[in-house]
Design a protein around this motif. Sequence first.
Motif, PDB file in Angstrom:
ATOM      1  N   SER A 163       0.607  -1.061  -0.056  1.00  0.00           N
ATOM      2  CA  SER A 163      -0.264  -0.401   0.440  1.00  0.00           C
ATOM      3  C   SER A 163       0.772   1.523  -0.166  1.00  0.00           C
ATOM      4  CB  SER A 163      -0.870  -0.041   1.245  1.00  0.00           C
ATOM      5  OG  SER A 163      -1.841  -1.695   1.132  1.00  0.00           O
ATOM      6  N   LEU A 164       1.756   1.480   1.143  1.00  0.00           N
ATOM      7  CA  LEU A 164       2.658   2.247   1.342  1.00  0.00           C
ATOM      8  C   LEU A 164       3.432   2.892  -0.466  1.00  0.00           C
ATOM      9  CD1 LEU A 164       4.415   4.523   2.303  1.00  0.00           C
ATOM     10  CD2 LEU A 164       6.049   2.742   2.845  1.00  0.00           C
ATOM     11  N   LEU A 165       3.744   1.992  -1.330  1.00  0.00           N
ATOM     12  CA  LEU A 165       4.608   1.706  -2.501  1.00  0.00           C
ATOM     13  C   LEU A 165       3.737   2.244  -3.290  1.00  0.00           C
ATOM     14  CD1 LEU A 165       6.969   1.447  -4.096  1.00  0.00           C
ATOM     15  CD2 LEU A 165       6.700  -1.150  -4.586  1.00  0.00           C
ATOM     16  N   LEU A 169       4.054   5.900  -5.348  1.00  0.00           N
ATOM     17  CA  LEU A 169       3.815   5.918  -6.554  1.00  0.00           C
ATOM     18  C   LEU A 169       2.658   6.467  -7.533  1.00  0.00           C
ATOM     19  CD1 LEU A 169       4.543   2.249  -8.028  1.00  0.00           C
ATOM     20  CD2 LEU A 169       6.252   3.952  -7.328  1.00  0.00           C
ATOM     21  N   LYS A 170       1.376   6.492  -7.093  1.00  0.00           N
ATOM     22  CA  LYS A 170       0.543   7.342  -7.670  1.00  0.00           C
ATOM     23  C   LYS A 170       0.980   8.968  -7.236  1.00  0.00           C
ATOM     24  CE  LYS A 170      -3.712   5.745  -6.948  1.00  0.00           C
ATOM     25  NZ  LYS A 170      -4.687   5.267  -6.287  1.00  0.00           N
ATOM     26  N   ASP A 171       0.995   8.791  -6.179  1.00  0.00           N
ATOM     27  CA  ASP A 171       1.498  10.471  -6.098  1.00  0.00           C
ATOM     28  C   ASP A 171       3.043  11.054  -6.148  1.00  0.00           C
ATOM     29  OD1 ASP A 171       0.045  10.422  -3.922  1.00  0.00           O
ATOM     30  OD2 ASP A 171       1.522  10.029  -2.100  1.00  0.00           O
ATOM     31  N   ASN A 172       4.084  10.401  -6.914  1.00  0.00           N
ATOM     32  CA  ASN A 172       4.949  10.346  -8.140  1.00  0.00           C
ATOM     33  C   ASN A 172       4.694  10.848  -9.640  1.00  0.00           C
ATOM     34  OD1 ASN A 172       7.032  11.936  -5.987  1.00  0.00           O
ATOM     35  ND2 ASN A 172       6.446  10.155  -4.959  1.00  0.00           N
ATOM     36  N   ILE A 173       4.070   9.352 -10.249  1.00  0.00           N
ATOM     37  CA  ILE A 173       4.307   9.572 -11.311  1.00  0.00           C
ATOM     38  C   ILE A 173       2.430   9.333 -12.036  1.00  0.00           C
ATOM     39  CG2 ILE A 173       4.569   7.677 -13.167  1.00  0.00           C
ATOM     40  CD1 ILE A 173       6.887   6.405 -10.691  1.00  0.00           C
ATOM     41  N   LYS A 174       2.510   9.608 -12.804  1.00  0.00           N
ATOM     42  CA  LYS A 174       1.751   9.111 -13.646  1.00  0.00           C
ATOM     43  C   LYS A 174       1.347   7.872 -13.222  1.00  0.00           C
ATOM     44  CE  LYS A 174       2.565   9.822 -18.454  1.00  0.00           C
ATOM     45  NZ  LYS A 174       2.710  10.396 -19.323  1.00  0.00           N
ATOM     46  N   GLN A 175      -0.199   7.217 -13.897  1.00  0.00           N
ATOM     47  CA  GLN A 175      -0.976   6.112 -13.680  1.00  0.00           C
ATOM     48  C   GLN A 175      -1.521   5.820 -14.773  1.00  0.00           C
ATOM     49  OE1 GLN A 175      -3.902   5.353 -10.860  1.00  0.00           O
ATOM     50  NE2 GLN A 175      -3.091   2.767 -11.080  1.00  0.00           N
ATOM     51  N   GLN A 176      -0.844   4.541 -15.701  1.00  0.00           N
ATOM     52  CA  GLN A 176      -1.297   4.134 -17.113  1.00  0.00           C
ATOM     53  C   GLN A 176      -3.557   4.008 -16.289  1.00  0.00           C
ATOM     54  OE1 GLN A 176      -0.651   0.541 -17.625  1.00  0.00           O
ATOM     55  NE2 GLN A 176      -0.636   0.913 -20.274  1.00  0.00           N
TER      56      GLN A 176
END
Length: 176
Positions: A163-165, A169-176
């Motif tokens: 969940s942390l990862l 990732l959601k906060d720092n990278i755009k999601q597909q």
Amino acid sequence: MSEEKVITLKPDRKIFEDIYFSGNQGSLLFSPTTKSKTVTTIAAAIILVIVFLFKDSLSKDSQGILYFLSFIFLLCAVFLSVSVNKVSRWKKQVSHYLNVLEKCKVYEIRFDQNFFTVNIDGEKETSEWKDFDLFDSNQDFISLEGKYSYMFPKKSMSEKEYSLLKKTLKDNIKQQ
């Protein structure tokens, strides 16, 4: 998130293998990459054989269709062989990676507000967040694509770490 977070993954080959080779991914002729080309090549071969069996029924002017169908079949076969070669190379790379995982003692992910680092037995790959193009997640794994591409199985870490990862990732990278 100014402090560095560390997630230690369990480098269990079976966990990674199940994800990499799910859904016929490792099949040379029926992987998602090659399946349609295999079916097309088989169809072209069947049509060519049928026309070849009835070639005596064709007029002299219509015999050029055999050359045309042979050309189509060869074209399909070439595209199929290129795809099979790609899958074969991918399989070889994945097998090498799985062998490295099998022998590794330390497999960890480190990240802070600026950097994302993967450490496999002291071999570190560090990227800035901007180096990643996208990430995708589902109930089984998280995939990350960019300067380096990664796949992290959910089973190789705790639910809290997963969940942390995912949140990071959601906060720092755009999601597909």
